[in-house]
Design an enzyme around this catalytic site. Structure first.
Site, PDB file in Angstrom:
ATOM      1  N   ARG A 106       0.904  -1.181  -0.106  1.00 49.51           N
ATOM      2  CA  ARG A 106       0.131   0.094  -0.042  1.00 49.51           C
ATOM      3  C   ARG A 106       0.673   1.420  -0.094  1.00 49.51           C
ATOM      4  NH1 ARG A 106      -5.108   2.110   3.583  1.00 49.51           N
ATOM      5  NH2 ARG A 106      -6.182   0.436   2.284  1.00 49.51           N
ATOM      6  N   HIS A 133      -7.409   0.593  -6.259  1.00 45.03           N
ATOM      7  CA  HIS A 133      -7.577   0.042  -4.940  1.00 45.03           C
ATOM      8  C   HIS A 133      -8.647  -1.050  -5.222  1.00 45.03           C
ATOM      9  CE1 HIS A 133      -7.913  -0.861  -0.675  1.00 45.03           C
ATOM     10  NE2 HIS A 133      -8.890   0.148  -0.323  1.00 45.03           N
ATOM     11  N   GLN A 136     -10.606  -3.525  -2.665  1.00 43.74           N
ATOM     12  CA  GLN A 136     -11.626  -2.843  -2.017  1.00 43.74           C
ATOM     13  C   GLN A 136     -12.935  -3.297  -3.090  1.00 43.74           C
ATOM     14  OE1 GLN A 136     -12.337  -1.064   0.839  1.00 43.74           O
ATOM     15  NE2 GLN A 136     -14.515  -1.466   0.294  1.00 43.74           N
ATOM     16  N   CYS A 269     -16.101   2.885   1.100  1.00 47.71           N
ATOM     17  CA  CYS A 269     -15.211   1.915   1.389  1.00 47.71           C
ATOM     18  C   CYS A 269     -14.715   2.116   2.836  1.00 47.71           C
ATOM     19  CB  CYS A 269     -14.247   1.981   0.440  1.00 47.71           C
ATOM     20  SG  CYS A 269     -13.231   4.017   0.268  1.00 47.71           S
TER      21      CYS A 269
END
Ligand code: CP
Ligand code: NVA
Length: 311
Positions: A106, A133, A136, A269
């Protein structure tokens, strides 16, 4: 379906069938966990978790998912390793690839996770970059399947910063899976043309549509209203500008009512900044499935690791 040895860097690299496979595997692992059954498919596997940016859900999901399957996760924070400071990404990748069996990253630049994936020689998983992302999106798709029972033909509206990692990744995932996808944002925050065109190709193949608009009337018929923070990690200095640009796109009771459906769900999210992109009222309402999404991060991340690295 065999995804062994594959990187998970964006959903561009996965077919709708492969995404469906990961969702089914996630649902299966989730059901087993609810019965108290965990696996051993990551037994003997050491997993590096590199975090340049902070995280609650992604970090905890990787740790718990790895341990549930018998693996050993090792957290490497931004000041713990030489990555990008004293040592090139290419060299760090080759070192970690000799020591670990899988690497999560990340951080800021998307190129870093691409380079890790290119040089590590072991599966590399994207836990969020400035641009994408993807883990997610699996959690979001699983949550939608749980809520509606299907994905194809659903109407999904994302309101807010239309060019951040979430908007980009949702556009890829939804267009691949046949979900009609709308970005509702001021024009200066629309996604880049190249990505929209790529996703229009995916949408054509899956029989869905992509709409990018400034007009809140676009929420009509939405099954899902989704939003994300107005200022992503690393953009904190843009806060004042974003608040004035995005205020009209807040998800509140009025906007939820404008869908004309009493079955519309609210998704985010997380983390959420209540009072800005969403009101407390909507966040806490019965339409909100945000904690299902958060839980599903763990089951879907487990599926990604099991599919790409598990025995
Ligand atoms: N949604 C998400 O990625 O949360 P974290 O930043 O807490 O990992
Ligand atoms: N767009 C947000 C997502 C957080 C999960 C960020 O990058 O900060």
């Amino acid at each position: 379906m065999n995804l062994k040895g594959r990187n998970f860097i964006t959903l561009k690299d996965f077919t709708p069938e492969e995404i469906e496979y990961l969702l089914n595997l996630s649902a299966d692992l989730k059901a087993k966990k609810k019965q108290g059954i965990t696996g051993s498919s990551l037994k003997g596997k050491n997993i590096a978790l590199i975090f340049e940016k902070p995280s609650t859900r992604t970090r905890c999901s990787f740790v718990v998912a790895a341990v549930d399957e018998g693996g050993h996760p090792e957290y490497l924070g931004k000041d713990d390793i030489q990555l990008g400071h004293k040592e090139s990404v290419e060299d760090t990748a080759r070192v970690l690839g000799r020591v670990f069996d899988g690497i999560e990253f990340r951080g800021f630049k998307h190129k870093t996770v691409e380079d890790l994936g290119k040089y590590a020689g072991v599966p590399v998983w994207n836990g969020l970059t400035d641009d994408y992302h993807p883990t997610q999106i699996l959690a979001d798709l699983l949550t939608m399947k749980e809520q509606f029972g299907y994905l194809k033909g659903l109407h999904f509206v994302y309101a807010g910063d239309g060019r951040n990692n979430m908007a980009n990744s949702l556009m890829i995932g939804m267009s691949k899976m046949g979900v009609h996808f709308t970005i509702l944002a001021p024009e200066c925050l629309w996604p880049v043309k190249e990505l929209v065109e790529l996703c229009q190709g995916y949408a054509k193949e899956s029989g869905s549509t992509i709409t990018i608009t400034e007009d809140c009337a676009a929420v009509k018929d939405a099954d899902v209203l989704y939003t994300d923070v107005w200022c992503s990690m690393g953009e904190e200095e843009k806060a004042a500008e974003r608040i004035s640009l995005l205020r009209p796109y807040q998800i509140n009771k009025e906007l939820m009512n404008q869908t004309g459906k009493d079955t519309t769900i609210f998704m985010h999210c997380l983390p959420a900044v209540k009072g800005y992109e969403v009101t407390e009222e909507v966040f806490e309402s019965g339409a909100s499935v945000v904690f299902d999404e958060a839980e599903n991060r763990m089951h879907t991340i487990k599926a990604v690791m099991v599919a790409t690295l598990g025995d």
